[in-house]
Design a protein around this motif. Structure first.
Motif: not given
Length: 289
Positions: A123-125, A127-128, A130-131, A146
């Motif tokens: 999930s953390d990976s 997110r960035w 996705e940005k 997710e």
């Protein structure tokens, strides 16, 4: 020569070897599942894909260039372009009707189906990642499961911890079972050991043939266990060819090596402990054990 060979590979050698082989086989299966669980988690993570929806302003040549750009990223395992026409065709096959006939145009945007490498399927990976992808103004949105990803990672973590605990417990049980098998084998020779100490034989001289024989029992048991495990792995892959992604040659090699090393070391250690026990024992105590 023939007499020594017969006494070395006797019925006790075979029965002890088979008993230890069964314990090593069980231990090898647990090691096999622990290593396979790691490959399974990698396989599952790398096969969860998410969709990058592209705007109609991004024409196909530009979309293919963007696909190549993403494919070269270190976190991307695979990136496939899906055109508007292909998306419409797939949805028509799924729904049984053509949505374009109702709305008067193709309502589906072109997209990229992205699969991440296992280390980045978190999930953390994401997110960035996705940005970074959304920094392209012609990307409409990113759709990824997710909840499914979190469930998969959570379940894999629980299964891995459970298997590691089971492996640790089984290692202790295996040590106890193999130790009992070897102690029973040496127990029948306790008077011979005592007689050798009476005639002045050193402890090292007395231990040597027992250690040598039990090491060979460990080798014999480990080879039998390895052959059985290889046969089981081959049967699984032959029945389900997809398992070659999980039951890799490296997994089989590590399991075989672990079983062999454990089989030899555990028989050596257990026989050393058991022999020393009888070497220290007084003659009167030999009759009461």
């Amino acid at each position: 020569m023939g007499k020594n060979k017969t006494s070395f590979f006797d019925m006790q050698f075979i029965t002890s070897g088979i008993s230890i082989m069964l314990v090593l086989l069980l231990l090898g299966m647990v090691v096999f599942f622990v290593l396979s669980a790691n490959n399974l988690s990698k396989y599952v993570r790398e096969n969860i894909s998410f969709a990058v929806m592209l705007s109609d302003d991004m024409k196909e040549p530009e979309a293919l260039t963007f696909q190549k750009y993403l494919s070269e990223k270190p976190y991307v395992k695979d990136c496939m372009f899906i055109s508007k026409e292909q998306a419409l065709k797939e949805q028509t096959e799924t729904m049984g009707t053509n949505p374009a006939e109702f709305v008067g145009h193709n309502p589906f945007p072109s997209s990229l189906e992205v699969k991440l490498k296992a280390n980045y399927a978190l999930s953390d990976s994401i997110r960035w990642i996705e940005k970074e992808i959304l920094s392209n103004k012609k990307v409409l949105e990113i759709d990824y499961p997710e909840d499914l990803l979190n469930d998969v990672n959570g379940n894999i973590r629980k299964i891995s911890i459970g298997l590691l605990c089971l492996a640790a417990l089984l290692t202790l049980i295996s040590f106890a079972l193999i130790n009992s098998t070897i102690r029973l084998a040496i127990h029948s020779k306790r008077f011979l050991i005592h007689t050798m100490t009476l005639v002045g034989a050193s402890w090292g001289f007395i231990r040597r043939p027992f250690l040598w024989k039990n090491v060979w029992i460990g080798v014999f048991a480990a080879v039998l266990a390895d052959v059985t495990l290889i046969g089981m792995a081959y049967a699984l892959v032959r029945y389900w060819p997809e398992l070659i992604e999980i039951i890799t040659p490296s997994v089989v090699l590590i399991v075989m090596s672990s079983v062999f090393v454990f089989g030899v070391l555990i028989t050596l250690i257990c026989s050393y402990i058991s022999i020393n026990k009888y070497l220290r024992m007084k003659a009167s105590a030999l009759y009461y054990i």
